[in-house]
Scaffold this motif. Structure first.
Motif, PDB file in Angstrom:
ATOM      1  N   GLU A  24       5.124  -8.840  15.779  1.00  8.90           N
ATOM      2  CA  GLU A  24       5.067  -9.487  17.088  1.00  8.90           C
ATOM      3  C   GLU A  24       4.032 -10.604  17.131  1.00  8.90           C
ATOM      4  O   GLU A  24       4.284 -11.673  17.678  1.00  8.90           O
ATOM      5  N   ARG A  25       2.872 -10.368  16.531  1.00  9.49           N
ATOM      6  CA  ARG A  25       1.777 -11.341  16.625  1.00  9.49           C
ATOM      7  C   ARG A  25       1.875 -12.451  15.583  1.00  9.49           C
ATOM      8  O   ARG A  25       1.538 -13.595  15.865  1.00  9.49           O
ATOM      9  N   GLN A  26       2.283 -12.103  14.344  1.00  6.68           N
ATOM     10  CA  GLN A  26       2.226 -13.073  13.252  1.00  6.68           C
ATOM     11  C   GLN A  26       3.600 -13.495  12.726  1.00  6.68           C
ATOM     12  O   GLN A  26       3.700 -14.448  11.975  1.00  6.68           O
ATOM     13  N   GLY A  27       4.628 -12.719  13.006  1.00  5.46           N
ATOM     14  CA  GLY A  27       5.965 -13.056  12.536  1.00  5.46           C
ATOM     15  C   GLY A  27       6.349 -12.286  11.286  1.00  5.46           C
ATOM     16  O   GLY A  27       5.530 -11.612  10.654  1.00  5.46           O
ATOM     17  N   ALA A  28       7.608 -12.408  10.935  1.00  2.00           N
ATOM     18  CA  ALA A  28       8.164 -11.653   9.809  1.00  2.00           C
ATOM     19  C   ALA A  28       7.602 -12.118   8.465  1.00  2.00           C
ATOM     20  O   ALA A  28       7.358 -11.299   7.581  1.00  2.00           O
ATOM     21  N   ASP A  29       7.390 -13.417   8.309  1.00  2.00           N
ATOM     22  CA  ASP A  29       6.879 -13.931   7.030  1.00  2.00           C
ATOM     23  C   ASP A  29       5.476 -13.398   6.734  1.00  2.00           C
ATOM     24  O   ASP A  29       5.178 -12.991   5.608  1.00  2.00           O
ATOM     25  N   ALA A  30       4.621 -13.388   7.736  1.00  2.00           N
ATOM     26  CA  ALA A  30       3.266 -12.876   7.543  1.00  2.00           C
ATOM     27  C   ALA A  30       3.299 -11.374   7.258  1.00  2.00           C
ATOM     28  O   ALA A  30       2.528 -10.881   6.431  1.00  2.00           O
ATOM     29  N   THR A  31       4.193 -10.669   7.926  1.00  2.00           N
ATOM     30  CA  THR A  31       4.311  -9.229   7.695  1.00  2.00           C
ATOM     31  C   THR A  31       4.755  -8.955   6.263  1.00  2.00           C
ATOM     32  O   THR A  31       4.206  -8.059   5.607  1.00  2.00           O
ATOM     33  N   MET A  32       5.705  -9.723   5.782  1.00  2.00           N
ATOM     34  CA  MET A  32       6.152  -9.547   4.397  1.00  2.00           C
ATOM     35  C   MET A  32       5.030  -9.882   3.422  1.00  2.00           C
ATOM     36  O   MET A  32       4.875  -9.220   2.390  1.00  2.00           O
ATOM     37  N   ALA A  33       4.233 -10.867   3.730  1.00  2.00           N
ATOM     38  CA  ALA A  33       3.107 -11.224   2.867  1.00  2.00           C
ATOM     39  C   ALA A  33       2.087 -10.089   2.822  1.00  2.00           C
ATOM     40  O   ALA A  33       1.592  -9.730   1.743  1.00  2.00           O
ATOM     41  N   LEU A  35       2.645  -6.898   3.423  1.00  2.00           N
ATOM     42  CA  LEU A  35       3.244  -5.781   2.696  1.00  2.00           C
ATOM     43  C   LEU A  35       3.251  -6.031   1.191  1.00  2.00           C
ATOM     44  O   LEU A  35       3.043  -5.107   0.400  1.00  2.00           O
ATOM     45  N   THR A  36       3.477  -7.277   0.792  1.00  2.00           N
ATOM     46  CA  THR A  36       3.451  -7.633  -0.626  1.00  2.00           C
ATOM     47  C   THR A  36       2.053  -7.451  -1.206  1.00  2.00           C
ATOM     48  O   THR A  36       1.891  -6.925  -2.317  1.00  2.00           O
ATOM     49  N   VAL A  37       1.036  -7.850  -0.452  1.00  2.00           N
ATOM     50  CA  VAL A  37      -0.349  -7.671  -0.906  1.00  2.00           C
ATOM     51  C   VAL A  37      -0.667  -6.187  -1.047  1.00  2.00           C
ATOM     52  O   VAL A  37      -1.269  -5.767  -2.043  1.00  2.00           O
ATOM     53  N   PHE A  38      -0.262  -5.378  -0.070  1.00  2.00           N
ATOM     54  CA  PHE A  38      -0.507  -3.937  -0.155  1.00  2.00           C
ATOM     55  C   PHE A  38       0.223  -3.316  -1.348  1.00  2.00           C
ATOM     56  O   PHE A  38      -0.318  -2.442  -2.025  1.00  2.00           O
ATOM     57  N   ALA A  39       1.437  -3.757  -1.615  1.00  2.00           N
ATOM     58  CA  ALA A  39       2.187  -3.231  -2.758  1.00  2.00           C
ATOM     59  C   ALA A  39       1.510  -3.611  -4.074  1.00  2.00           C
ATOM     60  O   ALA A  39       1.394  -2.778  -4.979  1.00  2.00           O
ATOM     61  N   ALA A  40       1.056  -4.852  -4.180  1.00  2.00           N
ATOM     62  CA  ALA A  40       0.368  -5.293  -5.393  1.00  2.00           C
ATOM     63  C   ALA A  40      -0.945  -4.535  -5.580  1.00  2.00           C
ATOM     64  O   ALA A  40      -1.293  -4.129  -6.695  1.00  2.00           O
ATOM     65  N   LEU A  41      -1.671  -4.320  -4.489  1.00  2.00           N
ATOM     66  CA  LEU A  41      -2.910  -3.545  -4.546  1.00  2.00           C
ATOM     67  C   LEU A  41      -2.633  -2.121  -5.013  1.00  2.00           C
ATOM     68  O   LEU A  41      -3.390  -1.562  -5.811  1.00  2.00           O
ATOM     69  N   ASN A  42      -1.552  -1.552  -4.546  1.00  2.00           N
ATOM     70  CA  ASN A  42      -1.158  -0.212  -4.972  1.00  2.00           C
ATOM     71  C   ASN A  42      -0.902  -0.170  -6.478  1.00  2.00           C
ATOM     72  O   ASN A  42      -1.358   0.747  -7.166  1.00  2.00           O
ATOM     73  N   VAL A  43      -0.208  -1.163  -6.998  1.00  2.00           N
ATOM     74  CA  VAL A  43       0.070  -1.219  -8.438  1.00  2.00           C
ATOM     75  C   VAL A  43      -1.231  -1.345  -9.226  1.00  2.00           C
ATOM     76  O   VAL A  43      -1.425  -0.666 -10.246  1.00  2.00           O
ATOM     77  N   VAL A  44      -2.152  -2.172  -8.749  1.00  2.00           N
ATOM     78  CA  VAL A  44      -3.443  -2.344  -9.434  1.00  2.00           C
ATOM     79  C   VAL A  44      -4.229  -1.035  -9.425  1.00  2.00           C
ATOM     80  O   VAL A  44      -4.789  -0.630 -10.451  1.00  2.00           O
ATOM     81  N   LEU A  45      -4.275  -0.367  -8.285  1.00  2.00           N
ATOM     82  CA  LEU A  45      -5.013   0.891  -8.200  1.00  2.00           C
ATOM     83  C   LEU A  45      -4.409   1.967  -9.098  1.00  2.00           C
ATOM     84  O   LEU A  45      -5.137   2.731  -9.744  1.00  2.00           O
ATOM     85  N   ILE A  46      -3.097   2.035  -9.182  1.00  2.00           N
ATOM     86  CA  ILE A  46      -2.440   2.999 -10.073  1.00  2.00           C
ATOM     87  C   ILE A  46      -2.767   2.671 -11.522  1.00  2.00           C
ATOM     88  O   ILE A  46      -3.031   3.572 -12.329  1.00  2.00           O
ATOM     89  N   ALA A  47      -2.781   1.387 -11.868  1.00  2.00           N
ATOM     90  CA  ALA A  47      -3.125   0.994 -13.242  1.00  2.00           C
ATOM     91  C   ALA A  47      -4.568   1.380 -13.576  1.00  2.00           C
ATOM     92  O   ALA A  47      -4.844   1.864 -14.687  1.00  2.00           O
ATOM     93  N   VAL A  48      -5.474   1.212 -12.623  1.00  2.00           N
ATOM     94  CA  VAL A  48      -6.870   1.599 -12.851  1.00  2.00           C
ATOM     95  C   VAL A  48      -6.976   3.109 -13.039  1.00  2.00           C
ATOM     96  O   VAL A  48      -7.657   3.580 -13.965  1.00  2.00           O
TER      97      VAL A  48
END
Length: 60
Positions: A24-33, A35-48
């Protein structure tokens, strides 16, 4: 088990509302961005964690 599950359950409960607010506040593109950052962070944390477990088993 409850103490371990509590943070995950809180995050799962808040996620739909937080996602709707973000859309609602930032739009769909910002939300996808975000979520993408959180997913990448998850992959990095699992690798660590994986690397830490491998190094611990190598010492044994």
């Amino acid at each position: 088990m409850g103490r371990l599950a509590f943070p995950s359950l809180i995050a799962q409960a808040l996620a739909p509302s937080a996602g709707a607010l973000l859309i609602e506040r930032q739009g769909a593109d910002a939300t996808m961005a975000v979520l993408t950052v959180f997913a990448a962070l998850n992959v990095v944390l699992i690798a660590v964690l994986w690397a830490m477990c491998r190094s611990q088993h190598a010492r044994e």
